[in-house]
Write an enzyme that holds these catalytic residues in place. Sequence first.
Site, PDB file in Angstrom:
ATOM      1  N   SER A 198      53.063  30.359  23.727  1.00 34.51           N
ATOM      2  CA  SER A 198      54.444  30.669  24.100  1.00 34.51           C
ATOM      3  C   SER A 198      54.850  32.088  23.706  1.00 34.51           C
ATOM      4  O   SER A 198      55.833  32.615  24.236  1.00 34.51           O
ATOM      5  CB  SER A 198      55.408  29.661  23.468  1.00 34.51           C
ATOM      6  N   ASP A 231      55.646  29.422  10.108  1.00 35.79           N
ATOM      7  CA  ASP A 231      56.107  29.044  11.446  1.00 35.79           C
ATOM      8  C   ASP A 231      57.500  28.436  11.324  1.00 35.79           C
ATOM      9  O   ASP A 231      57.777  27.642  10.425  1.00 35.79           O
ATOM     10  CB  ASP A 231      55.129  28.041  12.076  1.00 35.79           C
ATOM     11  N   ILE A 232      58.380  28.822  12.256  1.00 41.36           N
ATOM     12  CA  ILE A 232      59.774  28.372  12.213  1.00 41.36           C
ATOM     13  C   ILE A 232      59.899  26.889  12.559  1.00 41.36           C
ATOM     14  O   ILE A 232      60.899  26.246  12.220  1.00 41.36           O
ATOM     15  CB  ILE A 232      60.626  29.254  13.177  1.00 41.36           C
ATOM     16  N   HIS A 259      48.007  35.399  17.850  1.00 44.48           N
ATOM     17  CA  HIS A 259      48.364  34.781  16.562  1.00 44.48           C
ATOM     18  C   HIS A 259      47.462  33.599  16.286  1.00 44.48           C
ATOM     19  O   HIS A 259      47.019  32.913  17.196  1.00 44.48           O
ATOM     20  CB  HIS A 259      49.836  34.372  16.517  1.00 44.48           C
ATOM     21  N   HIS A 301      47.423  30.127  14.187  1.00 43.76           N
ATOM     22  CA  HIS A 301      48.138  29.110  13.419  1.00 43.76           C
ATOM     23  C   HIS A 301      47.209  28.629  12.308  1.00 43.76           C
ATOM     24  O   HIS A 301      46.028  28.344  12.571  1.00 43.76           O
ATOM     25  CB  HIS A 301      48.452  27.889  14.289  1.00 43.76           C
ATOM     26  N   ASN A 349      46.222  29.518  20.617  1.00 34.14           N
ATOM     27  CA  ASN A 349      46.418  29.122  22.001  1.00 34.14           C
ATOM     28  C   ASN A 349      46.365  30.373  22.881  1.00 34.14           C
ATOM     29  O   ASN A 349      46.977  31.386  22.557  1.00 34.14           O
ATOM     30  CB  ASN A 349      47.773  28.420  22.157  1.00 34.14           C
TER      31      ASN A 349
HETATM   32  P1  AMP Z   1      52.233  29.426  20.421  1.00 34.80           P
HETATM   33  O1  AMP Z   1      53.096  28.364  21.056  1.00 34.80           O
HETATM   34  O2  AMP Z   1      50.825  29.017  20.158  1.00 34.80           O
HETATM   35  O3  AMP Z   1      52.347  30.730  21.203  1.00 34.80           O
HETATM   36  O4  AMP Z   1      52.840  29.684  18.984  1.00 34.80           O
HETATM   37  C1  AMP Z   1      54.027  30.370  18.785  1.00 34.80           C
HETATM   38  C2  AMP Z   1      54.601  29.868  17.496  1.00 34.80           C
HETATM   39  O5  AMP Z   1      55.599  30.758  17.069  1.00 34.80           O
HETATM   40  C3  AMP Z   1      55.258  28.480  17.585  1.00 34.80           C
HETATM   41  O6  AMP Z   1      54.595  27.579  16.704  1.00 34.80           O
HETATM   42  C4  AMP Z   1      56.701  28.742  17.166  1.00 34.80           C
HETATM   43  O7  AMP Z   1      57.260  27.701  16.383  1.00 34.80           O
HETATM   44  C5  AMP Z   1      56.570  30.018  16.379  1.00 34.80           C
HETATM   45  N1  AMP Z   1      57.766  30.836  16.327  1.00 34.80           N
HETATM   46  C6  AMP Z   1      58.595  31.160  17.354  1.00 34.80           C
HETATM   47  N2  AMP Z   1      59.593  31.951  16.911  1.00 34.80           N
HETATM   48  C7  AMP Z   1      59.396  32.138  15.594  1.00 34.80           C
HETATM   49  C8  AMP Z   1      60.083  32.856  14.563  1.00 34.80           C
HETATM   50  N3  AMP Z   1      61.200  33.559  14.829  1.00 34.80           N
HETATM   51  N4  AMP Z   1      59.603  32.800  13.305  1.00 34.80           N
HETATM   52  C9  AMP Z   1      58.494  32.090  13.019  1.00 34.80           C
HETATM   53  N5  AMP Z   1      57.776  31.405  13.954  1.00 34.80           N
HETATM   54  C10 AMP Z   1      58.230  31.425  15.206  1.00 34.80           C
END
Ligand code: AMP
Length: 119
Positions: free
Chosen positions: A100, A37-38, A105, A107, A92
Amino acid sequence: MSDVLNYQSDCLFCKIIKGEIPSAKVYEDDFCYAFKDIDPQAPVHFLVIPKTHIASCGAVTKHNSALVGHIFEVISKVTGEMGITDFRVVSNCGPQAGQSVLHLHFHVLAGRDMTWPPG
Ligand code: AMP
Ligand code: ZN
């Protein structure tokens, strides 16, 4: 770089699977991709996604649920190889729950004490 079944050109995670956006790979096979995760929320925080565009847990059906079983097998394997025994898996579903990115996905978080219930 891989093909994505049902590729959505406006989906960040479809682009990551295709290699159009860089990511830090943790694991990959024919069916799923795992990457860091970024914006990590724990010392270990990676995401596992299917190589098929599925919007969320709310779009899991009898036709694609085997992928979810496979992803959990991968989570068990990867955490085991990392020597991690205690971890949390979160998915989520929908904006109110904090989703988001609209590509299913999971986590995987580990390496610190976790609180319950989540916020
Ligand atoms: P969610 O908010 O549950 O949909 O999780 C989306 C996740 O994607 C968040 O934890 C972000 O930090 C992660 N994320 C967004 N863009 C990237 C990216 N380019 N590389 C890795 N993780 C990302
Ligand atoms: Zn997607």
